[in-house]
Design a protein around this motif. Structure first.
Motif, short mmCIF file in Angstrom:
data_model
loop_
_atom_site.label_atom_id
_atom_site.label_comp_id
_atom_site.label_asym_id
_atom_site.label_seq_id
_atom_site.Cartn_x
_atom_site.Cartn_y
_atom_site.Cartn_z
N HIS A 102 0.81 -1.22 0.00
CA HIS A 102 0.00 0.00 0.00
C HIS A 102 0.85 1.27 0.00
O HIS A 102 0.31 2.36 -0.15
CB HIS A 102 -0.99 0.00 1.17
N GLU A 105 3.33 3.68 -5.27
CA GLU A 105 2.57 4.48 -6.22
C GLU A 105 2.67 3.91 -7.63
O GLU A 105 1.77 4.09 -8.44
CB GLU A 105 3.10 5.92 -6.24
N ALA A 131 -4.21 -2.89 -5.51
CA ALA A 131 -4.50 -1.48 -5.80
C ALA A 131 -3.24 -0.64 -6.02
O ALA A 131 -3.20 0.53 -5.67
CB ALA A 131 -5.39 -0.87 -4.72
N PRO A 133 -1.48 1.77 -8.00
CA PRO A 133 -2.10 2.67 -8.99
C PRO A 133 -1.58 2.54 -10.42
O PRO A 133 -2.35 2.64 -11.37
CB PRO A 133 -1.80 4.07 -8.44
N ILE A 134 -0.26 2.31 -10.57
CA ILE A 134 0.33 2.23 -11.91
C ILE A 134 1.25 1.02 -11.99
O ILE A 134 2.12 0.84 -11.13
CB ILE A 134 1.13 3.50 -12.24
N SER A 149 -3.28 1.34 -15.56
CA SER A 149 -3.74 2.21 -14.48
C SER A 149 -5.20 1.93 -14.15
O SER A 149 -5.88 1.20 -14.88
CB SER A 149 -3.54 3.69 -14.85
N ARG A 150 -5.65 2.51 -13.06
CA ARG A 150 -7.00 2.31 -12.55
C ARG A 150 -7.25 0.83 -12.20
O ARG A 150 -8.02 0.14 -12.84
CB ARG A 150 -8.06 2.84 -13.51
N TYR A 157 -6.69 -4.07 -14.51
CA TYR A 157 -6.60 -2.61 -14.63
C TYR A 157 -7.58 -2.17 -15.71
O TYR A 157 -7.70 -2.83 -16.75
CB TYR A 157 -5.17 -2.18 -15.02
N GLU A 174 0.48 10.63 -7.60
CA GLU A 174 -0.41 11.47 -6.78
C GLU A 174 0.17 12.88 -6.66
O GLU A 174 1.20 13.09 -6.04
CB GLU A 174 -0.57 10.84 -5.40
#
Length: 190
Positions: A102, A105, A131, A133-134, A149-150, A157, A174
């Motif tokens: 977590h 990024e 999760a 992000p990328i 992503s996402r 993704y 971020e």
């Protein structure tokens, strides 16, 4: 993902290697509970030498970039040490002295023939389910970077963009953006 918890602490897949002296020059990861050791390829090394310093310079103390460093994932069967991992600013290490999933990024993996299935399937699912992000797959065999992503809870993704070597690899982190020049990445002639 299988997790075990004792006294509020989630066990890491890396726990099985505590106290083991690992040989230099090999990448060690754990997939489906199996310890996998592979030598780093020349292409992989070249990409890391090109990309790592670019990312580090642009982070300028707002986060950290790691290369081939153990990350604790929420599983006793999966232990990955991403080729490059971007750690969020302010992230803290756990009681083992490692960063956890977590805190990441972005993750960048350089595909080789021996890791192709793991990078495109198993890591893809694991990183999405966690999760991250990328997730970027850098593939010197076809001279491309694919940005995922996402992440979804389904272990996929929702967005994907492929850019050829020579174009800028843009990582939308971020509150900031990292741009990696890919002109120096090793290219396949095929």
């Amino acid at each position: 993902m299988t997790t075990k918890e004792v006294d509020g602490d989630v066990h890491s897949a890396w726990d099985v290697l505590d106290g083991v002296n690992l040989p230099d020059g090999y990448r060690v990861e754990i997939t489906d509970g199996k310890i996998i050791m592979t030598p780093q390829s020349e292409d992989q090394s070249d990409v890391l030498i090109e990309a790592g310093p670019q990312i580090k310079k642009q982070l300028a103390g707002h986060g950290k970039v790691l290369s081939d460093v153990m990350i604790d994932f929420p599983s006793s069967l999966w232990g990955y040490a991403p080729d490059l991992a971007v750690v969020a600013p302010g992230a803290e290490r756990n009681i083992r002295g490692r960063f956890e999933w977590h805190s990441l990024e972005a993750v960048l993996e350089v595909v080789s023939k021996s890791t192709r299935d793991i990078d495109f399937e198993k890591k893809y699912r694991m990183y999405a389910a966690c999760a991250i992000p990328i997730y970027v797959i850098i593939d010197p065999s076809d001279n491309t970077c694919t940005i995922h992503s996402r992440p979804t809870r389904r272990g996929t993704y929702d967005e994907q963009e492929t850019i050829p070597f020579g174009e800028d690899l843009v990582l939308p982190l971020e509150g900031r953006e990292i741009v990696v020049k890919t002109d120096g990445f090793p290219r396949s002639e095929g």
